[in-house]
Design an enzyme around this catalytic site. Structure first.
Site, PDB file in Angstrom:
ATOM      1  N   HIS A 166      48.670  39.975  43.011  1.00 42.71           N
ATOM      2  CA  HIS A 166      47.954  39.214  44.357  1.00 42.71           C
ATOM      3  C   HIS A 166      48.278  38.532  44.757  1.00 42.71           C
ATOM      4  O   HIS A 166      48.303  37.625  44.115  1.00 42.71           O
ATOM      5  CB  HIS A 166      46.398  39.479  43.406  1.00 42.71           C
ATOM      6  CG  HIS A 166      45.857  40.733  43.553  1.00 42.71           C
ATOM      7  ND1 HIS A 166      45.280  40.374  41.913  1.00 42.71           N
ATOM      8  CD2 HIS A 166      46.089  41.897  43.063  1.00 42.71           C
ATOM      9  CE1 HIS A 166      44.549  42.331  41.652  1.00 42.71           C
ATOM     10  NE2 HIS A 166      45.702  43.012  42.848  1.00 42.71           N
ATOM     11  N   GLU A 169      47.044  34.328  46.120  1.00 41.40           N
ATOM     12  CA  GLU A 169      45.866  33.640  43.988  1.00 41.40           C
ATOM     13  C   GLU A 169      47.540  32.829  43.914  1.00 41.40           C
ATOM     14  O   GLU A 169      47.712  33.115  42.823  1.00 41.40           O
ATOM     15  CB  GLU A 169      45.741  34.660  42.916  1.00 41.40           C
ATOM     16  CG  GLU A 169      44.619  35.594  43.483  1.00 41.40           C
ATOM     17  CD  GLU A 169      44.308  37.772  42.524  1.00 41.40           C
ATOM     18  OE1 GLU A 169      43.651  37.788  43.318  1.00 41.40           O
ATOM     19  OE2 GLU A 169      45.340  37.072  41.659  1.00 41.40           O
ATOM     20  N   HIS A 259      46.420  35.643  37.311  1.00 37.37           N
ATOM     21  CA  HIS A 259      45.498  35.614  38.394  1.00 37.37           C
ATOM     22  C   HIS A 259      44.785  34.338  39.276  1.00 37.37           C
ATOM     23  O   HIS A 259      44.558  33.499  38.340  1.00 37.37           O
ATOM     24  CB  HIS A 259      44.671  37.098  38.250  1.00 37.37           C
ATOM     25  CG  HIS A 259      45.265  37.812  38.154  1.00 37.37           C
ATOM     26  ND1 HIS A 259      45.642  39.059  39.321  1.00 37.37           N
ATOM     27  CD2 HIS A 259      46.291  38.604  37.541  1.00 37.37           C
ATOM     28  CE1 HIS A 259      46.359  40.300  38.978  1.00 37.37           C
ATOM     29  NE2 HIS A 259      46.504  40.194  38.040  1.00 37.37           N
ATOM     30  N   GLU A 335      42.254  34.727  35.271  1.00 39.52           N
ATOM     31  CA  GLU A 335      41.523  34.217  35.927  1.00 39.52           C
ATOM     32  C   GLU A 335      41.393  33.256  36.150  1.00 39.52           C
ATOM     33  O   GLU A 335      40.882  32.360  34.800  1.00 39.52           O
ATOM     34  CB  GLU A 335      40.535  34.954  35.669  1.00 39.52           C
ATOM     35  CG  GLU A 335      40.966  36.390  36.252  1.00 39.52           C
ATOM     36  CD  GLU A 335      41.664  36.499  37.440  1.00 39.52           C
ATOM     37  OE1 GLU A 335      41.285  36.515  38.104  1.00 39.52           O
ATOM     38  OE2 GLU A 335      41.407  37.988  37.196  1.00 39.52           O
TER      39      GLU A 335
HETATM   40 ZN    ZN Z   1      43.817  39.318  41.467  1.00 39.36          ZN
END
Ligand code: ZN
Length: 375
Positions: A166, A169, A259, A335
């Site tokens: 992504h 990010e 992420h 994350e």
């Molecule tokens: Zn992500």
């Protein structure tokens, strides 16, 4: 006084200017990713702003992919593009409003401290300057950019670490810089142990097209790469196809996909508990890894995270689930917050590039702790 000039015509820039005629009421909109589905990343420069109180309204914040990401969020601002301070930000009636008085003529604003493609090339160059590492070209992205892998270590176990599926990010790149720096430190004993036990395949940037274009989640064709792992194609998601093919060649014993999360103000790991091939062995490995990461740094925790999907109902288009099932291995999504770690908040910088780097260096402990159990 002259008008403000606002630009996003640079690497990872994203903003449309609706009205910049008055500093105390600038109106802006975030552009959509290719594919027209996602938007939330912003990054722009304001010129002519020194000493002028700015009120910047992002009018379409409520239409973004994760409106909850704006609750308790503070935007990042910088005049040297190195230090990104958090500035007063409010979210009301779907509009995000940023207040700041820049101390210099040019001031940059971003969703999170950006990490440019040039910085990624510098990171690759610094890795290949180490006698411990080599760089392998995996293939080309949809826009024709190189997709590279850093390889080091001599052990039989195969460890894959990837980041920036992504593109918005950017914290994942700052994490990667810390992780690679420590893994290639010849004087770090833990890094030596890991390099002796495993061969590392590290893709620092999975989505250079998306990040250059200022996207939140998609590549140049509008594909969300972390929803392409079941059936990647060369037309739509060459980045995933190249990496998955390379994984098929090496096998995978541990996979970490890095992420950032828009809403949750914590660092946490999501596992692959809902895959059809979930086992007690994988559950033990996941629990051990998370517990060791929490021991290694108080910036990581195991209380808050995503809910686990019902057994057997895993989304197999996601990297972590596809890799865990495909290779019967420990595969995880890390994350980090866009906002801050609510357990240890930093009033000036929030969750910052420096803290991402520390979290990247701290992952060596949990990796070493599970090493002997991976196979
Ligand atoms: Zn992500």
């Amino acid at each position: 006084m002259s008008d403000l000039r606002i630009s996003a015509a640079f690497d990872s820039g994203n903003i449309d200017v609706i009205d910049a005629s008055s500093p105390d009421g600038v109106h802006l909109r975030i552009r959509k990713d290719a594919g027209d589905e996602h938007l939330q990343w912003f990054h722009f420069q304001v010129a002519g702003a020194r000493g002028r109180p700015l009120t910047l309204h992002i009018d379409n914040a409520g239409e973004c992919s994760y409106p909850k990401g704006w609750e308790g969020y503070r935007a990042c601002a910088s005049v040297d593009r190195r230090h990104w301070r958090r500035v007063p930000t409010t979210y009301e009636d779907g509009v995000l409003t940023i207040h700041h008085v820049p101390e210099a003529d040019l001031c940059w604003f971003a969703y999170f401290a950006p990490f440019s493609l040039e910085q990624n090339l510098d990171l690759l160059a610094s890795c290949q300057a180490s006698p411990l590492a080599s760089i392998e070209r995996l293939g080309d992205t949809a826009d024709g950019r190189p997709l590279d892998k850093v390889v080091f270590g001599e052990g039989a176990l195969q460890v894959w670490v990837i980041a920036r599926q992504h593109p918005g990010e950017s914290m994942a790149s700052w994490w990667m810089e810390g992780f690679l720096g420590r893994m290639l430190d010849p004087d770090d004993a833990l890094a030596r142990v890991l390099r002796d036990a495993a061969t590392f395949h590290v893709v620092p940037h999975m989505n250079p097209d998306g990040s250059f274009r200022g996207h939140l989640r998609c590549n140049a064709t509008g594909a969300n790469l972390n929803r392409e792992w079941h059936e990647p194609t060369v037309e739509r998601s060459p980045e995933v196809l190249h990496v998955r093919n390379a994984m098929d060649d090496t096998g995978v014993d541990l996979c970490l996909d890095v992420h950032g999360d828009e809403a949750l103000p914590y660092n946490f790991i999501a596992g692959s508990e809902a895959i059809p091939g979930w086992t007690q062995r994988l559950a033990r490995l996941l629990d051990a890894f998370k517990a060791e990461y929490a021991k290694a740094t108080p910036d990581f925790q195991t209380t808050y995270g995503y809910p686990v999907a019902p057994a057997g109902k895993a989304n197999m288009t996601m990297c972590t689930n596809q890799v865990a099932q495909r290779f019967d291995c420990l595969a995880m999504t890390l994350e980090m917050p866009f906002k801050d770690n609510a357990d240890l908040p930093d009033p000036i910088y929030g969750w910052s590039p420096e803290r991402c780097g520390h979290l990247g260096r701290a992952v060596l402990g949990p990796m070493a702790a599970v090493l002997s159990e991976l196979r």
